[in-house]
Write an enzyme that holds these catalytic residues in place. Structure first.
Site, mmCIF file in Angstrom:
data_model
loop_
_atom_site.group_PDB
_atom_site.id
_atom_site.type_symbol
_atom_site.label_atom_id
_atom_site.label_comp_id
_atom_site.label_asym_id
_atom_site.label_seq_id
_atom_site.Cartn_x
_atom_site.Cartn_y
_atom_site.Cartn_z
ATOM 1 N N ASP A 11 80.748 93.421 11.260
ATOM 2 C CA ASP A 11 81.849 94.395 11.306
ATOM 3 C C ASP A 11 83.159 93.633 11.112
ATOM 4 O O ASP A 11 83.548 92.821 11.952
ATOM 5 C CB ASP A 11 81.821 95.108 12.662
ATOM 6 C CG ASP A 11 82.983 96.063 12.853
ATOM 7 O OD1 ASP A 11 83.801 96.229 11.924
ATOM 8 O OD2 ASP A 11 83.078 96.636 13.955
ATOM 9 N N HIS A 58 74.221 77.075 -3.792
ATOM 10 C CA HIS A 58 72.987 76.909 -3.024
ATOM 11 C C HIS A 58 72.691 75.438 -2.713
ATOM 12 O O HIS A 58 71.819 75.140 -1.893
ATOM 13 C CB HIS A 58 71.822 77.537 -3.789
ATOM 14 C CG HIS A 58 70.652 77.907 -2.949
ATOM 15 N ND1 HIS A 58 70.571 77.641 -1.598
ATOM 16 C CD2 HIS A 58 69.479 78.533 -3.261
ATOM 17 C CE1 HIS A 58 69.409 78.084 -1.125
ATOM 18 N NE2 HIS A 58 68.733 78.616 -2.125
#
Length: 434
Positions: free
Chosen positions: A375, A160
């Site tokens: 996808d 992070h």
């Protein structure tokens, strides 16, 4: 679903950039450095079984990941410290970690069903428990590809201190694009992190400061609440009708955040005088003047803090609570962001969460990030889940809902007792029924 189901690791390897990279340094901003004491962020996607063999799907994911690291090259590096100056990213192509695992006792339906998130999900992510500062020796990006009974789970653990949620999902969007066979990505990242100054910020934190936080996640209940496009539209309309603002408008997400703040406070049975807090992670890219591109890679997030005594909060309607959130968010300016950075540079510190406030909620993530368009060449995801890293009682994690833009999934983390009470909240149940 067996309560003892857990992912079994089959292999672990390192994936490097598909093309040689010139070694360089990537200096961190104040918004990056303050997070060195925080945990890696874990986000994962659920997929039905691909139409190709699992091993072939893993190979496709690894090959496209290698291509993606050419563009997002800091994720293939490691943190390094110059003891005279600062912590930075050594863009040395040490590589990202890829773990291949199996958990045949868990199905896609188990992961997308209503109710608490299965405990097995903790085992679907690598580097759980790692702090961002550990990126000196650990990969800055680790991916676990887990074969399920009838599907696949792709769990990503990001350092992070390198990237916020917008940059993380940008990376995943580009990775899936390459996996579908594209020869190039449609939104290349911008890696110029210079903010206010081209000079590196002088900051070398102590080991004591790095290890200060506590993340008591394992006794928590995590549950996903799914809000349809209709529900979000209804909440927005209700909040704006109730407060009748002369200027501006409450957003659907501010209305939803207000609903969760109210419902969790009721579920916690807070005393009338108890101060409650709603923190919201707010993006700065478009708030800065001049604005930054959405493709700017790094951390550009600040926190909006709204406080109210429990009795006062619970006497408010949805619109009044949402208006308080709107006013806090609206007060955040480019000047304020720059002042924060300047003050931090003068007196740097690390995120400290020794004991999370029991009457606080933190709303992180965003429904704006593209989730269901990822996808990898075998169809859209069936759902999204977060790992256990950095979860605490009151953490609320937002993502795009399965209906796409306009719908929202909230993964809420609370004590089991509070979660049971929250699930019975009438106002929350009314919104979920739409």
């Amino acid at each position: 679903m067996p309560s003892t189901a857990v992912a079994v690791v089959l292999s672990t390897n390192i994936v490097r950039s598909a093309r040689p990279l010139v070694r360089s340094r990537c200096y961190l901003t104040a918004w990056d450095l303050v997070l060195l004491s925080d945990c890696y962020v874990q986000q994962g996607l659920i997929y039905p079984k691909p139409p190709i063999k699992f091993d072939d799907a893993v190979q496709r994911l690894q090959d496209s990941l290698s291509e993606c690291l050419v563009h997002f090259y800091p994720l293939a590096g490691r943190l390094a410290t110059d003891p005279e100056t600062t912590v930075f990213v050594d863009c040395n192509d040490a590589g990202a970690q890829v773990v291949v695992a199996a958990c045949h006792g868990i199905s896609v339906a188990d992961l997308t069903a209503d109710g608490d998130v299965p405990g097995a999900v903790r085992s679907f992510f690598p580097l759980t428990g790692a702090l961002n500062h550990d990126g000196h020796s650990l990969p800055l990006l680790a991916v676990q590809i887990t074969e399920l009974a009838d599907g696949m789970f792709i769990g990503c653990s990001f350092n992070h201190s390198i990237a916020d949620g917008e940059s993380m999902w940008h990376f995943i969007n580009c990775w899936s694009e390459l996996s579908r066979g594209s020869r190039q990505i449609s939104r290349p990242p911008l890696m110029d992190r210079a903010f206010l100054s081209k000079e590196p910020i002088r900051f070398v934190p102590s080991e004591e400061a790095i290890r200060v936080n506590k993340w008591p996640a394992h006794d928590l209940s995590s549950r996903v609440f799914r809000f349809s496009q209709k529900a979000m539209g209804s909440l927005k309309a209700k909040a704006n009708q109730q407060c009748k603002l002369e200027k501006g408008e409450i957003s659907s997400f501010q209305a939803l955040s207000a609903l969760i703040w109210l419902a969790v406070t009721r579920a916690r049975k807070a005393a009338v005088g108890q101060m409650t807090i709603c923190l919201m992670a707010v993006g700065n890219r478009q708030r800065l003047d001049p604005p930054m591109s959405p493709e700017s890679f790094g951390n550009y997030v600040t926190t909006a803090c709204t406080r109210a005594p429990a009795g006062e909060l619970m006497s408010r309607d949805l619109g009044s609570a949402a208006q308080a959130l709107l006013e806090t968010v609206s007060s955040l300016t480019s000047e304020g962001a720059r002042a924060y950075v300047e003050a931090w540079v003068e007196k740097p510190y690390l995120l400290s969460l020794k004991e999370p406030n029991p009457y606080l909620i933190l709303v992180a993530g965003s429904p704006r990030f593209e989730v269901y368009g990822n996808d990898f060449s075998w169809g859209r995801p069936a759902g999204v889940l977060w790992g256990s890293a950095a979860k605490f009682d009151g953490k609320v994690l937002a993502s795009q809902g399965c209906e796409g833009a306009g719908s929202v999934d909230l993964e809420v983390c609370l004590s089991p007792e509070t979660m049971s009470a929250l699930a019975l909240d009438e106002e929350l149940k009314g919104a979920l029924s739409l």
